[in-house]
Scaffold this motif. Structure first.
Motif, PDB file in Angstrom:
ATOM      1  N   MET A   1      86.550  56.416  27.653  1.00 41.52           N
ATOM      2  CA  MET A   1      86.817  57.674  26.966  1.00 41.52           C
ATOM      3  C   MET A   1      87.422  57.382  25.602  1.00 41.52           C
ATOM      4  N   ASN A   5      88.913  61.931  22.152  1.00 41.53           N
ATOM      5  CA  ASN A   5      88.640  62.809  23.296  1.00 41.53           C
ATOM      6  C   ASN A   5      89.832  62.853  24.243  1.00 41.53           C
ATOM      7  N   SER A   8      92.505  65.060  22.843  1.00 38.09           N
ATOM      8  CA  SER A   8      92.103  66.461  22.996  1.00 38.09           C
ATOM      9  C   SER A   8      92.324  66.935  24.428  1.00 38.09           C
ATOM     10  N   LEU A   9      92.003  66.071  25.402  1.00 38.70           N
ATOM     11  CA  LEU A   9      92.206  66.416  26.806  1.00 38.70           C
ATOM     12  C   LEU A   9      93.695  66.583  27.117  1.00 38.70           C
ATOM     13  N   GLN A 139      84.366  71.873  25.966  1.00 33.16           N
ATOM     14  CA  GLN A 139      83.082  71.435  25.394  1.00 33.16           C
ATOM     15  C   GLN A 139      83.110  71.454  23.866  1.00 33.16           C
ATOM     16  N   LEU A 141      85.676  70.675  22.048  1.00 37.28           N
ATOM     17  CA  LEU A 141      86.400  69.465  21.652  1.00 37.28           C
ATOM     18  C   LEU A 141      85.693  68.191  22.108  1.00 37.28           C
ATOM     19  N   GLN A 142      84.512  68.357  22.707  1.00 43.63           N
ATOM     20  CA  GLN A 142      83.656  67.243  23.139  1.00 43.63           C
ATOM     21  C   GLN A 142      84.347  66.360  24.186  1.00 43.63           C
ATOM     22  N   ILE A 143      85.105  67.007  25.057  1.00 46.41           N
ATOM     23  CA  ILE A 143      85.699  66.293  26.181  1.00 46.41           C
ATOM     24  C   ILE A 143      84.631  66.156  27.263  1.00 46.41           C
ATOM     25  N   ASP A 147      85.988  64.547  32.861  1.00 44.02           N
ATOM     26  CA  ASP A 147      87.373  64.455  32.397  1.00 44.02           C
ATOM     27  C   ASP A 147      87.990  65.840  32.240  1.00 44.02           C
TER      28      ASP A 147
END
Length: 225
Positions: A1, A5, A8-9, A139, A141-143, A147
């Motif tokens: 990861m 990302n 952001s998560l 989605q 934030l492209q996580i 995850d």
């Protein structure tokens, strides 16, 4: 990861996210009042049951579908799956929590300049739900999906343990031990939830619905639900 990302998560799953989730106990306060949850062992059992028979069959499969629907910009699908979420909030307080946190989350997304152009034009003038807004933000934030699902579970679990610290009461060390013990349950819940088919979505936790409903008229309480 990728580190971006991951950050952001962590941001999205943080209990300090200003949406008001800390104000809700999801019926746990009533379970403590009734003596169903009274120590670390009974708390761990309660949380495992919630994940195994609840979140893995409702929140996780629906979060997956909402994530994909937002990703594909399919607002009709977003509206449909959000209706399914609302139908599975089995008490007035659970439904209010879903809509109130969703509305607050929507405002936060706008303030962070992450909202789609024109806002969230969900068909049927649907109010944004909490699960739907989390899916959108994840989605956006492209996580990665898996995850994002784990992050959702962790955020829920951490909030429940904080509730227990205030109501059981539970010591901080005992709370951290429970969080550590349930790492594996989170991974199992994600994998099982991703495999749930459309017609298998649904909860089998009548006691959870009952304590949430009873909480509406509990004599003294710290939390909204």
């Amino acid at each position: 990861m990728a580190s971006a990302n991951l950050l952001s998560l962590l941001h999205l799953s943080s209990p300090s996210l200003p949406i008001g989730a800390f104000a809700y106990s999801q019926g746990l306060e009533s379970a403590v009042e009734l003596g169903w949850v009274k120590d670390p062992d009974s708390l761990q059992q309660w949380l495992e049951q919630m994940m195994t028979h609840g979140l893995s069959h409702v929140d996780i499969p629906l979060l997956k579908r909402l994530y994909i629907s937002w990703q594909q910009q399919d607002l009709n699908a977003v509206s449909y799956w959000q209706d399914v979420v609302m139908a599975n909030r089995e008490s007035a307080e659970l439904l209010k929590e879903e809509t109130q946190l969703g509305t607050t989350f929507s405002r936060l997304i706008h303030s962070l300049d992450l909202a789609p152009e024109g806002g969230f034009a969900i068909p049927g003038e649907r109010l944004p739900g909490y699960l739907s807004m989390y899916a959108y933000a994840a989605q956006k934030l492209q996580i990665p999906l898996a995850d994002a699902l784990a992050g959702w579970l962790w955020s829920w679990l951490e909030n429940q343990v904080v509730v227990a610290c205030k109501t059981v009461p539970l010591g901080q060390t005992a709370a951290q031990k429970i969080l550590l013990k349930l790492h594996g349950a989170i991974q199992t819940c994600v994998s099982e939830g991703e495999a749930v088919s459309d017609d298998e979505i649904g909860m089998t936790l009548p006691a959870f619905a009952m304590v949430s409903a009873w909480h509406e008229q509990q004599y003294s309480r710290l939390f909204r639900s």
